[in-house]
Design a protein around this motif. Sequence first.
Motif, PDB file in Angstrom:
ATOM      1  N   GLU A   1     117.665  65.089 -81.407  1.00 26.77           N
ATOM      2  CA  GLU A   1     118.212  66.039 -82.375  1.00 26.77           C
ATOM      3  C   GLU A   1     117.059  66.813 -83.003  1.00 26.77           C
ATOM      4  O   GLU A   1     116.262  66.263 -83.763  1.00 26.77           O
ATOM      5  N   ALA A   2     116.963  68.081 -82.662  1.00 28.85           N
ATOM      6  CA  ALA A   2     115.903  68.946 -83.175  1.00 28.85           C
ATOM      7  C   ALA A   2     116.457  69.797 -84.305  1.00 28.85           C
ATOM      8  O   ALA A   2     117.401  70.562 -84.115  1.00 28.85           O
ATOM      9  N   GLY A   3     115.845  69.655 -85.466  1.00 25.35           N
ATOM     10  CA  GLY A   3     116.382  70.246 -86.678  1.00 25.35           C
ATOM     11  C   GLY A   3     117.248  69.212 -87.369  1.00 25.35           C
ATOM     12  O   GLY A   3     118.385  69.461 -87.760  1.00 25.35           O
ATOM     13  N   ALA A   4     116.691  68.002 -87.507  1.00 30.87           N
ATOM     14  CA  ALA A   4     117.463  66.860 -88.014  1.00 30.87           C
ATOM     15  C   ALA A   4     117.668  66.899 -89.519  1.00 30.87           C
ATOM     16  O   ALA A   4     118.381  66.052 -90.064  1.00 30.87           O
ATOM     17  N   ALA A   5     117.035  67.862 -90.211  1.00 24.56           N
ATOM     18  CA  ALA A   5     117.168  68.007 -91.670  1.00 24.56           C
ATOM     19  C   ALA A   5     116.851  66.686 -92.359  1.00 24.56           C
ATOM     20  O   ALA A   5     115.832  66.073 -92.087  1.00 24.56           O
ATOM     21  N   ASP A   6     117.772  66.211 -93.228  1.00 26.20           N
ATOM     22  CA  ASP A   6     117.493  64.983 -93.977  1.00 26.20           C
ATOM     23  C   ASP A   6     117.950  63.726 -93.251  1.00 26.20           C
ATOM     24  O   ASP A   6     117.924  62.637 -93.804  1.00 26.20           O
ATOM     25  N   CYS A   7     118.369  63.873 -91.980  1.00 27.72           N
ATOM     26  CA  CYS A   7     118.828  62.771 -91.123  1.00 27.72           C
ATOM     27  C   CYS A   7     120.143  62.172 -91.588  1.00 27.72           C
ATOM     28  O   CYS A   7     120.608  61.171 -91.019  1.00 27.72           O
ATOM     29  N   GLU A   8     120.768  62.749 -92.606  1.00 34.15           N
ATOM     30  CA  GLU A   8     122.136  62.397 -92.991  1.00 34.15           C
ATOM     31  C   GLU A   8     123.102  63.472 -92.523  1.00 34.15           C
ATOM     32  O   GLU A   8     124.147  63.185 -91.947  1.00 34.15           O
ATOM     33  N   PHE A   9     122.778  64.728 -92.802  1.00 36.75           N
ATOM     34  CA  PHE A   9     123.563  65.860 -92.325  1.00 36.75           C
ATOM     35  C   PHE A   9     123.219  66.041 -90.853  1.00 36.75           C
ATOM     36  O   PHE A   9     122.477  66.907 -90.454  1.00 36.75           O
ATOM     37  N   SER A  10     123.775  65.163 -90.015  1.00 33.44           N
ATOM     38  CA  SER A  10     123.239  64.937 -88.677  1.00 33.44           C
ATOM     39  C   SER A  10     124.360  64.694 -87.679  1.00 33.44           C
ATOM     40  O   SER A  10     125.246  63.866 -87.913  1.00 33.44           O
ATOM     41  N   VAL A  11     124.316  65.408 -86.557  1.00 35.39           N
ATOM     42  CA  VAL A  11     125.297  65.217 -85.487  1.00 35.39           C
ATOM     43  C   VAL A  11     125.192  63.818 -84.895  1.00 35.39           C
ATOM     44  O   VAL A  11     126.198  63.205 -84.525  1.00 35.39           O
ATOM     45  N   SER A  12     123.983  63.310 -84.804  1.00 37.42           N
ATOM     46  CA  SER A  12     123.773  62.040 -84.107  1.00 37.42           C
ATOM     47  C   SER A  12     124.089  60.813 -84.949  1.00 37.42           C
ATOM     48  O   SER A  12     124.259  59.717 -84.398  1.00 37.42           O
ATOM     49  N   LEU A  13     124.173  60.951 -86.272  1.00 31.12           N
ATOM     50  CA  LEU A  13     124.398  59.776 -87.121  1.00 31.12           C
ATOM     51  C   LEU A  13     125.685  59.036 -86.769  1.00 31.12           C
ATOM     52  O   LEU A  13     125.663  57.802 -86.628  1.00 31.12           O
ATOM     53  N   PRO A  14     126.848  59.699 -86.604  1.00 26.73           N
ATOM     54  CA  PRO A  14     128.050  58.948 -86.235  1.00 26.73           C
ATOM     55  C   PRO A  14     127.946  58.272 -84.873  1.00 26.73           C
ATOM     56  O   PRO A  14     128.529  57.193 -84.661  1.00 26.73           O
ATOM     57  N   LEU A  15     127.225  58.869 -83.944  1.00 25.52           N
ATOM     58  CA  LEU A  15     127.042  58.257 -82.627  1.00 25.52           C
ATOM     59  C   LEU A  15     126.189  56.998 -82.736  1.00 25.52           C
ATOM     60  O   LEU A  15     126.457  55.990 -82.091  1.00 25.52           O
ATOM     61  N   GLU A  16     125.180  57.074 -83.568  1.00 31.93           N
ATOM     62  CA  GLU A  16     124.302  55.927 -83.803  1.00 31.93           C
ATOM     63  C   GLU A  16     125.048  54.806 -84.515  1.00 31.93           C
ATOM     64  O   GLU A  16     124.962  53.628 -84.134  1.00 31.93           O
ATOM     65  N   ALA A  17     125.790  55.161 -85.557  1.00 29.05           N
ATOM     66  CA  ALA A  17     126.444  54.161 -86.404  1.00 29.05           C
ATOM     67  C   ALA A  17     127.630  53.494 -85.725  1.00 29.05           C
ATOM     68  O   ALA A  17     127.894  52.303 -85.957  1.00 29.05           O
ATOM     69  N   ASN A  18     128.351  54.226 -84.876  1.00 30.58           N
ATOM     70  CA  ASN A  18     129.612  53.714 -84.326  1.00 30.58           C
ATOM     71  C   ASN A  18     129.572  53.361 -82.850  1.00 30.58           C
ATOM     72  O   ASN A  18     130.425  52.620 -82.375  1.00 30.58           O
ATOM     73  N   TYR A  19     128.588  53.896 -82.135  1.00 37.80           N
ATOM     74  CA  TYR A  19     128.543  53.672 -80.685  1.00 37.80           C
ATOM     75  C   TYR A  19     127.214  53.084 -80.218  1.00 37.80           C
ATOM     76  O   TYR A  19     126.984  52.963 -79.015  1.00 37.80           O
ATOM     77  N   GLY A  20     126.325  52.757 -81.146  1.00 36.55           N
ATOM     78  CA  GLY A  20     125.081  52.104 -80.779  1.00 36.55           C
ATOM     79  C   GLY A  20     124.045  52.999 -80.135  1.00 36.55           C
ATOM     80  O   GLY A  20     123.114  52.507 -79.494  1.00 36.55           O
ATOM     81  N   TRP A  21     124.196  54.323 -80.300  1.00 31.78           N
ATOM     82  CA  TRP A  21     123.207  55.233 -79.728  1.00 31.78           C
ATOM     83  C   TRP A  21     121.882  55.132 -80.494  1.00 31.78           C
ATOM     84  O   TRP A  21     121.834  54.682 -81.638  1.00 31.78           O
ATOM     85  N   THR A  22     120.831  55.575 -79.827  1.00 37.85           N
ATOM     86  CA  THR A  22     119.542  55.746 -80.478  1.00 37.85           C
ATOM     87  C   THR A  22     118.929  57.021 -79.933  1.00 37.85           C
ATOM     88  O   THR A  22     119.515  57.683 -79.071  1.00 37.85           O
ATOM     89  N   GLY A  23     117.756  57.401 -80.439  1.00 35.13           N
ATOM     90  CA  GLY A  23     117.161  58.627 -79.944  1.00 35.13           C
ATOM     91  C   GLY A  23     115.954  59.040 -80.756  1.00 35.13           C
ATOM     92  O   GLY A  23     115.266  58.211 -81.353  1.00 35.13           O
TER      93      GLY A  23
END
Length: 386
Positions: free
Chosen positions: A166-188
């Motif tokens: 995720e490029a342009g991750a801002a504060d890492c909360e307003f983040s496209v990848s956060l729900p994928l990480e939290a609910n599906y075990g993604w990392t990156g």
Amino acid sequence: MLQFNNSYIFVRKNLRRISQQQLKTFGAILIFGSLGFLTVEYANKDLNTVADNFGIDCSEVRRYKKAGLYEESRRRFKDVIVHYKIINLKDEEHNIDLRPFLNCLDADDPYLAHVIENEMLLPPAPNNSEYNLKNPGRKEIVNNHQALDIMEMVYKNKLKNGFFVEAGAADCEFSVSLPLEANYGWTGILVEAVPGFFKHCKKVNRRSYLINTCLGTDTHPSFMEFNMQSSGTLDEKKKTRAMAGFNSNSKSKKDVYTIQCFPLESILSALYNPVVNLFVLDVEGFEFAILRAIDWSKVNIEVLSVEVDIAGVLMKDSSVEIIRDFMKSKGYQRFTHRNDFNPSTGKNLNDLYVRHDIVELYDVVQLPDKSTVDDPYLDGSFYDVV
């Protein structure tokens, strides 16, 4: 001796996946690794040697490397760290480091990967750690239409433990990848150039790597002018501005700083070039500059979510059509993100691109808009850009 041992381990780990030509470059790691580093303190006003790469001639470095003259390189070149400080709107002090020698290395240079892996990437928080979120609703996938489309439209909620950039991750909360990480075990890898945002990222306990840099627009690391407040004005009449990004039409230089950006391949090489299931690219109008700099033969990216609504506004040789034609030429099919209309620009914010083999594998089809939870935290306009 310790530095030599670490380099030796690094070579051993990569021995099976490199060519003979790359083996020569690995030899350079052992030599350059023995140099140590020179740290130079600069004030921002003194950064008048950026144009000449602080006196390091990259054509000379490449000539010596090509000839295998590593001993001569050892005598002539140093991996100098140029260190300076900036002050943000909240009167907080942040450090910025520039390493001109790295600008002379190709994107897939092993020494560059070694530096990024060991000195720039911050490791993920433990999987059992609790998120430290100002707004816990952001980790729910129903509140993020981009993440919802990735799982419902593309991966059919089947892909666990995926990998993202995720490029342009801002504060890492307003983040496209956060729900994928939290609910599906993604990392990156979360890439954020603004020091204030990055400072907050470190507090969130994301289960992904963090790096305080920007993706580059060239085939090697490079120095770029970056506006920590806004990459430019979007509408003179409405006085609307983009968020922080590469400097374009700013009339003031007070928020503009020189930072060092790295090719996507370099950052992925630092983690041994994983398959990227999702690449989120949101860099305030300069998306095409990054996309065209990628060596697509050296990365494995399945899906991209690319911000396109201000394409061509700040970067003049870009447009929505140019990006779409480019991605088509690289073997990707475009889909429309649902619930993605931006009333400020009158366009959809992002395009969703899926590589043709993934379209076939998951039988990806366009889905109609659907209602999602109205989450006030999804509005990013409240940010203090720092």
